[in-house]
Design a protein around this motif. Structure first.
Motif, PDB file in Angstrom:
ATOM      1  N   GLY A   4      -9.861  11.865 -13.493  1.00 31.65           N
ATOM      2  CA  GLY A   4     -10.770  11.750 -12.346  1.00 31.65           C
ATOM      3  C   GLY A   4     -10.126  12.306 -11.080  1.00 31.65           C
ATOM      4  N   ARG A   5     -10.899  12.956 -10.256  1.00 29.64           N
ATOM      5  CA  ARG A   5     -10.355  13.461  -8.986  1.00 29.64           C
ATOM      6  C   ARG A   5      -9.883  12.280  -8.143  1.00 29.64           C
ATOM      7  NH1 ARG A   5     -13.550  18.856  -6.770  1.00 29.64           N
ATOM      8  NH2 ARG A   5     -12.612  20.222  -8.345  1.00 29.64           N
ATOM      9  N   ALA A   6      -8.656  12.362  -7.689  1.00 34.44           N
ATOM     10  CA  ALA A   6      -8.046  11.207  -7.031  1.00 34.44           C
ATOM     11  C   ALA A   6      -7.427  11.586  -5.699  1.00 34.44           C
ATOM     12  CB  ALA A   6      -6.990  10.599  -7.947  1.00 34.44           C
ATOM     13  N   PHE A   7      -7.235  10.559  -4.874  1.00 34.84           N
ATOM     14  CA  PHE A   7      -6.726  10.789  -3.518  1.00 34.84           C
ATOM     15  C   PHE A   7      -5.850   9.628  -3.075  1.00 34.84           C
ATOM     16  CE2 PHE A   7      -7.072   9.851   1.012  1.00 34.84           C
ATOM     17  CZ  PHE A   7      -6.735  11.067   1.599  1.00 34.84           C
ATOM     18  N   THR A   8      -4.843   9.934  -2.291  1.00 33.68           N
ATOM     19  CA  THR A   8      -4.099   8.905  -1.575  1.00 33.68           C
ATOM     20  C   THR A   8      -3.801   9.415  -0.169  1.00 33.68           C
ATOM     21  OG1 THR A   8      -2.118   7.515  -1.524  1.00 33.68           O
ATOM     22  CG2 THR A   8      -1.864   9.680  -2.534  1.00 33.68           C
ATOM     23  N   GLY A   9      -3.870   8.511   0.810  1.00 33.78           N
ATOM     24  CA  GLY A   9      -3.621   8.911   2.203  1.00 33.78           C
ATOM     25  C   GLY A   9      -2.604   7.974   2.818  1.00 33.78           C
ATOM     26  N   VAL A  63      -9.554   6.371  -4.935  1.00 28.94           N
ATOM     27  CA  VAL A  63      -8.733   6.422  -3.719  1.00 28.94           C
ATOM     28  C   VAL A  63      -7.853   5.178  -3.696  1.00 28.94           C
ATOM     29  CG1 VAL A  63      -8.752   6.325  -1.193  1.00 28.94           C
ATOM     30  CG2 VAL A  63     -10.436   7.737  -2.395  1.00 28.94           C
ATOM     31  N   SER A  64      -6.561   5.382  -3.550  1.00 28.79           N
ATOM     32  CA  SER A  64      -5.639   4.256  -3.390  1.00 28.79           C
ATOM     33  C   SER A  64      -4.679   4.622  -2.266  1.00 28.79           C
ATOM     34  CB  SER A  64      -4.870   4.000  -4.687  1.00 28.79           C
ATOM     35  OG  SER A  64      -3.998   2.893  -4.514  1.00 28.79           O
ATOM     36  N   TYR A  73     -18.431   4.698   0.540  1.00 33.19           N
ATOM     37  CA  TYR A  73     -19.238   5.394  -0.468  1.00 33.19           C
ATOM     38  C   TYR A  73     -19.169   4.630  -1.788  1.00 33.19           C
ATOM     39  CZ  TYR A  73     -19.025   9.316   2.825  1.00 33.19           C
ATOM     40  OH  TYR A  73     -19.125  10.100   3.940  1.00 33.19           O
ATOM     41  N   ASP A  74     -20.329   4.237  -2.295  1.00 33.85           N
ATOM     42  CA  ASP A  74     -20.367   3.485  -3.551  1.00 33.85           C
ATOM     43  C   ASP A  74     -19.796   4.289  -4.714  1.00 33.85           C
ATOM     44  OD1 ASP A  74     -21.514   1.393  -2.266  1.00 33.85           O
ATOM     45  OD2 ASP A  74     -23.584   1.940  -2.794  1.00 33.85           O
ATOM     46  N   GLU A  75     -19.921   5.617  -4.632  1.00 32.27           N
ATOM     47  CA  GLU A  75     -19.483   6.465  -5.751  1.00 32.27           C
ATOM     48  C   GLU A  75     -17.964   6.532  -5.865  1.00 32.27           C
ATOM     49  OE1 GLU A  75     -21.618   7.174  -3.430  1.00 32.27           O
ATOM     50  OE2 GLU A  75     -23.463   7.988  -4.283  1.00 32.27           O
ATOM     51  N   ILE A  76     -17.254   6.106  -4.812  1.00 32.40           N
ATOM     52  CA  ILE A  76     -15.790   6.210  -4.836  1.00 32.40           C
ATOM     53  C   ILE A  76     -15.182   4.824  -5.002  1.00 32.40           C
ATOM     54  CG2 ILE A  76     -13.732   6.920  -3.559  1.00 32.40           C
ATOM     55  CD1 ILE A  76     -15.447   8.891  -2.000  1.00 32.40           C
ATOM     56  N   TYR A  77     -14.344   4.662  -6.017  1.00 33.00           N
ATOM     57  CA  TYR A  77     -13.551   3.433  -6.103  1.00 33.00           C
ATOM     58  C   TYR A  77     -12.424   3.576  -5.076  1.00 33.00           C
ATOM     59  CZ  TYR A  77     -10.054   0.094  -7.373  1.00 33.00           C
ATOM     60  OH  TYR A  77      -9.134  -0.904  -7.283  1.00 33.00           O
ATOM     61  N   ALA A  78     -12.294   2.611  -4.173  1.00 31.10           N
ATOM     62  CA  ALA A  78     -11.242   2.720  -3.149  1.00 31.10           C
ATOM     63  C   ALA A  78     -10.537   1.386  -2.999  1.00 31.10           C
ATOM     64  CB  ALA A  78     -11.851   3.151  -1.817  1.00 31.10           C
ATOM     65  N   GLU A  79      -9.231   1.434  -2.796  1.00 32.02           N
ATOM     66  CA  GLU A  79      -8.452   0.198  -2.707  1.00 32.02           C
ATOM     67  C   GLU A  79      -7.286   0.357  -1.737  1.00 32.02           C
ATOM     68  OE1 GLU A  79      -6.758  -0.205  -6.708  1.00 32.02           O
ATOM     69  OE2 GLU A  79      -5.056   1.053  -6.120  1.00 32.02           O
ATOM     70  N   TRP A  80      -6.845  -0.788  -1.212  1.00 29.41           N
ATOM     71  CA  TRP A  80      -5.553  -0.836  -0.537  1.00 29.41           C
ATOM     72  C   TRP A  80      -4.521  -1.184  -1.583  1.00 29.41           C
ATOM     73  CZ3 TRP A  80      -5.699   1.827   3.429  1.00 29.41           C
ATOM     74  CH2 TRP A  80      -6.629   1.678   4.448  1.00 29.41           C
ATOM     75  N   ALA A  81      -3.505  -0.359  -1.692  1.00 28.85           N
ATOM     76  CA  ALA A  81      -2.403  -0.644  -2.607  1.00 28.85           C
ATOM     77  C   ALA A  81      -1.347  -1.451  -1.852  1.00 28.85           C
ATOM     78  CB  ALA A  81      -1.804   0.657  -3.125  1.00 28.85           C
ATOM     79  N   THR A  82      -0.353  -1.955  -2.569  1.00 33.96           N
ATOM     80  CA  THR A  82       0.693  -2.730  -1.901  1.00 33.96           C
ATOM     81  C   THR A  82       1.605  -1.861  -1.043  1.00 33.96           C
ATOM     82  OG1 THR A  82       1.662  -2.711  -4.096  1.00 33.96           O
ATOM     83  CG2 THR A  82       0.972  -4.837  -3.248  1.00 33.96           C
ATOM     84  N   LEU A  88      -9.190 -10.855  -0.325  1.00 38.96           N
ATOM     85  CA  LEU A  88     -10.314  -9.916  -0.313  1.00 38.96           C
ATOM     86  C   LEU A  88      -9.794  -8.500  -0.553  1.00 38.96           C
ATOM     87  CD1 LEU A  88     -12.442 -11.063   2.777  1.00 38.96           C
ATOM     88  CD2 LEU A  88     -13.164 -11.135   0.377  1.00 38.96           C
ATOM     89  N   THR A  89     -10.640  -7.660  -1.155  1.00 38.30           N
ATOM     90  CA  THR A  89     -10.238  -6.266  -1.373  1.00 38.30           C
ATOM     91  C   THR A  89     -10.750  -5.402  -0.226  1.00 38.30           C
ATOM     92  OG1 THR A  89     -12.266  -5.605  -2.476  1.00 38.30           O
ATOM     93  CG2 THR A  89     -10.564  -6.606  -3.853  1.00 38.30           C
ATOM     94  N   LEU A  90     -10.384  -4.117  -0.281  1.00 36.30           N
ATOM     95  CA  LEU A  90     -10.863  -3.155   0.723  1.00 36.30           C
ATOM     96  C   LEU A  90     -12.386  -3.118   0.776  1.00 36.30           C
ATOM     97  CD1 LEU A  90     -10.795  -0.628   2.586  1.00 36.30           C
ATOM     98  CD2 LEU A  90     -10.231   0.735   0.587  1.00 36.30           C
ATOM     99  N   LYS A  91     -13.010  -3.256  -0.388  1.00 37.85           N
ATOM    100  CA  LYS A  91     -14.476  -3.236  -0.415  1.00 37.85           C
ATOM    101  C   LYS A  91     -15.056  -4.627  -0.169  1.00 37.85           C
ATOM    102  CE  LYS A  91     -15.389   1.054  -2.745  1.00 37.85           C
ATOM    103  NZ  LYS A  91     -16.558   1.923  -2.909  1.00 37.85           N
ATOM    104  N   ASN A  92     -14.217  -5.519   0.332  1.00 42.31           N
ATOM    105  CA  ASN A  92     -14.641  -6.875   0.678  1.00 42.31           C
ATOM    106  C   ASN A  92     -15.086  -7.727  -0.500  1.00 42.31           C
ATOM    107  OD1 ASN A  92     -14.322  -8.029   3.215  1.00 42.31           O
ATOM    108  ND2 ASN A  92     -15.639  -6.428   4.090  1.00 42.31           N
TER     109      ASN A  92
END
Ligand SMILES: Cc1ncc(C[n+]2csc(CCOP(=O)(O)OP(=O)(O)O)c2C)c(N)n1
Lengths: 580, 191
Positions: free
Chosen positions: A72-77, A28-29, A46-55, A453-457
């Motif tokens: 990999g199944r991917a998502f952006t919102g 997820v980005s 969710y630990d199973e999902i890599y998630a980040e804030w993009a620029t 810091l990242t989204l996952k702190n």
């Protein structure tokens, strides 16, 4: 109704995150934007999902596209205006297709609760020739995400999920299931599919057109779209939140064609429905898309002749416009002052705007908490402060010393950098203020590339604004605490007169951050207060004049001390909470 | 039967937690529930309203409540009580804090804060109960729990058992603040 153990009340956005988890999404980005932000915040849990804030949204979209093509199944919102930023990769990814599924959620904001315009994202699905699903509640948010991945992989296409504020920010009951763990799909080099140079793209366009008609065929029979027959005198075609408003207003007195897929539209199914009902209304918030499609295909419907293209719908609006029915209610016959949002007590932007107002400058603004500043001349879109300032100064160079641009740290990272490079390259003597409150404030405190810091702190390298601006070629860079109003004023005056571009970084953390101490408050000594109202100039919501003297609401003051700098009579003192 | 509850106040007063407690209470009875929240810009000290709707025998369709539809209005601030009053059904129930928070136009001297709001509302066909929730909360040691004080006061007038609400408070409040919130609930209930 029995509530099962695996049923829960979830915000639409949290239900989407749950859907991502269950569908085996691994990447997820996103870039924050109300009302879409919580999808990514929840997914990050969710630990199973890599998630980040993009620029920004374009970067997020491209990152997600890369992840999907990699297998990999991917998502952006994003929020609706974010899709404008991501539109470039969106359109061409329609040609490349995906490998593992790619879902892009876009949240519209009818009534503009937190937005600068009221655009309807469905136009993008039509224009980019991409399938678009639109859930009506939290249950569907979760279900549709799973379906979206199936459609994405089955038809080799990114899938759009359209949301609106009321769907994103309403809690409803959802049923939780286990995660489907999926192995990564194999990545096979395929330049005719993934390298969109003209020779390849011309071959992909027919693929896109064929896919559109295949998906339309699918839409005619998919469970995403359903007919609910009741009385057949009136038939309603609707989707998303409009559908639940219609259900609320008309219940089972009319028949419905409920569309879960709003692009491509299922013409055969629409005709099957309209053939069996006498009079047909299309109920769709914002623009006429379903209605125009029906009319273009010879289906006789009504809707926008009675319903607005502006603002949010509700059961009340439908009752009034379609049934001329209105509820009784009580009302006080008094003038009720409005309560607009304001900068918080202790907001670091307050000092900045005090000085800008004092100097009577033209302020080319941007989007963030500082948009609430009282002296802004323009606000258009993220990043526009920098480039619009450049345009202003090129056309009116003689008054460039009376003009500044203001932009937040997150917004500068999002799309301010390119504007600054333009200022340097094309040499306008512009003065840009970067308001660095060390967080993405307006959307509710997201980390960004400047915060470390990242989204996952997790710790991250923090971009240094000074170094970055220097690398862009800015020679005059100053950093100052905006609460040091006198110092800031002096620096600002001097930078404005320079025949060269300048950047002033106003550095002070957002008052709402947990790391900011709130162990003191300001108190007015009524004997010393001369009622000059100088302290009122900063527009702090905690200072008022109740008894002809200034009064400070101590409980909500954080003791930032800005007001003490306004008072010539030393009537305001900062008191430590620990000492009493 | 569908029941409509509204919570209004000023951004930052804790209407989100209050609406989640009410939503949880309804859900625990097996009733379909929707809670509509406010996030984003208006949280910055603006006027904030959230909706809680539940149905004892069917599904809830719309997440929003419109003029003349609310059975209950729980308000954290007097001016907001006046602002959102039209959303209440005739003969509806109001639980309001007597707290006043001046909006910017009043602070800046461009508008006046209306006088006697509660007295004026009492003349209409509504049923209003007021409470100095901030004062109650302050005495408990934390003004932030004024929201739960008002939920406690509402519970007193609700058809639902008290236990349903206290269970909902337990489900919604983090362990660390639970005791304080339960005390606040009791204080409101016994007000
Ligand atoms: C293209 C786009 N994406 C997202 C948003 C939502 N949004 C509005 S302001 C903002 C960021 C504000 O952060 P910052 O610039 O650091 O200023 P602050 O609010 O902290 O003062 C965001 C993400 C938007 N308006 N437009």
């Amino acid at each position: 109704m029995q509530i099962e153990k695996n049923q829960k009340l979830l915000l639409g956005n949290a239900a989407i995150a749950r859907g991502l988890y269950e569908a085996g999404c691994v990447f997820v980005s996103s870039y924050p934007g109300t009302p879409s932000t919580e999808i990514t915040e929840e997914a990050a849990k969710y630990d199973e999902i890599y998630a980040e804030w993009a620029t920004n949204e374009k970067v997020a979209y491209e990152a997600a596209l890369g992840a999907a093509i990699a297998g990999g199944r991917a998502f952006t919102g994003m929020k609706h205006v974010g899709l404008n930023v991501a539109a470039d990769p969106l359109f061409t990814s329609s040609y490349t297709g995906v490998n593992a599924g790619l879902v892009v959620a876009v949240a519209d904001d009818p009534a503009m609760h937190s937005s600068q315009n009221e655009q309807d994202s469905r136009h993008y699905a039509v224009a980019a020739k991409l399938p678009m699903l639109e859930p009506s509640d939290s249950t569907e948010c979760l279900e549709f995400i799973k379906l979206a991945y199936n459609i994405s992989e089955k038809f080799d296409t990114p899938v759009m999920l359209r949301l609106t504020t009321r769907i994103s920010h309403s809690q409803g009951l959802v049923t939780l299931a286990n995660r489907q763990e999926l192995p990564l799909k194999e990545y096979i080099k395929n330049d005719s599919k993934y390298v969109m140079k003209p020779a390849n793209a011309t071959k992909r366009h027919p693929v896109v057109e064929q896919r559109q008609s295949d998906i339309e065929e699918y839409a005619n029979t998919s469970t995403l779209n359903r007919i609910e027959f009741n009385d057949k005198k009136i038939g309603i075609i609707s989707a998303g939140d409009s559908y639940v408003y219609a259900k609320e207003a008309f219940g089972t007195s009319v028949s419905y064609l409920k569309l879960g897929m709003v692009n491509p539209l299922p013409l055969k199914l629409i005709k099957k429905f309209t053939d069996q009902v006498d009079k047909i209304y299309v109920i769709e918030e914002l623009d006429s898309i379903i209605e125009s499609f029906c009319k273009a295909n010879g289906v006789n419907v009504e809707g926008k002749n009675m319903l607005p293209v502006i603002g949010e719908y509700s059961q009340q609006l439908l009752n009034k416009n379609l049934l001329s029915k209105e509820n009784d209610y009580n009302e006080l016959k008094i003038n009720i002052p409005v309560r607009p949002p304001v900068m918080c007590a202790g907001c670091p932007h307050r000092g900045t705007f005090y000085v800008l107002k004092k100097l009577g400058l033209t302020v080319i603004g941007d989007i963030g908490c500082y948009t609430l500043g009282s002296t802004i001349d323009t606000t258009v879109c993220m990043g526009a402060s920098v480039s619009m300032l450049h345009g202003f100064n090129k056309v009116r160079p003689e008054s460039a010393d009376k003009r500044v641009g203001v932009i937040g740290d997150s917004t500068f990272m999002h799309s301010g950098i390119t504007g600054l490079v333009d200022i340097i390259y094309n040499n306008s003597y512009s003065t840009l203020l970067i308001l660095d409150n060390s967080i993405t404030g307006m959307t509710g405190h997201q980390q960004n590339p400047c915060t470390g810091l990242t989204l996952k702190n997790l710790p991250a390298k923090a971009v240094s604004l000074e170094t970055l601006c220097k690398a862009c070629g800015v020679e005059n860079i100053q950093t100052v605490d905006p609460n040091e109003v006198d110092t800031f004023e002096k620096i600002l005056k001097s930078e404005l007169t320079k025949d060269a571009p300048s950047v002033i970084i106003l550095k002070r953390p957002c008052a709402l951050l947990k790391t900011v101490k709130k162990d003191s408050y300001a108190r007015v000594d009524a004997d010393k207060c001369k009622s000059c109202r100088a302290c009122m100039k900063i527009g702090c919501p905690r200072i008022s004049f109740e008894t002809k003297k200034a009064v400070i609401d101590e409980s909500l003051c954080i003791g930032c001390g800005l007001c003490t700098r306004m008072c010539k009579f030393d009537a305001i003192e900062i008191i430590s909470r620990a000492s009493n | 039967m569908t029941k409509n509850m509204m919570i209004c106040g000023v951004g930052g007063q804790g209407s989100l937690l209050a609406s989640r407690i009410l939503g949880q209470a309804a859900l625990s009875q097996g009733w379909d529930t929707k809670v509509s929240e406010v996030h984003g810009m208006s949280q910055r000290g603006g006027s904030v309203v959230t909706y809680v709707r539940y149905s004892t025998n069917g599904r809830v369709a719309s997440p929003v409540i419109c003029k003349g539809e609310a059975d209950v209005l729980i308000s954290f601030e007097q001016l907001e009580t006046a602002r959102w009053l039209p959303f209440l059904k005739k003969n509806g129930k109001i639980i309001t804090s007597t707290q006043k928070i001046y909006p910017m136009p009043v602070i800046a001297g461009n508008a006046e804060y209306p006088q006697n709001i509660i007295e004026e509302i009492e003349k209409l066909d509504v049923n209003i109960s007021e409470c100095d929730a901030i004062d109650v909360a302050r005495k408990l040691g934390n003004e932030k729990v004024a929201n739960v004080v008002l939920i406690g006061l509402y519970a007193k007038y609700s058809d639902l058992d008290k236990q349903i609400f206290t269970d909902a408070v337990k489900a919604c409040v983090p362990e660390k603040f639970l005791q304080l919130n339960l005390t606040a609930f009791e204080a409101g209930y016994n007000y």
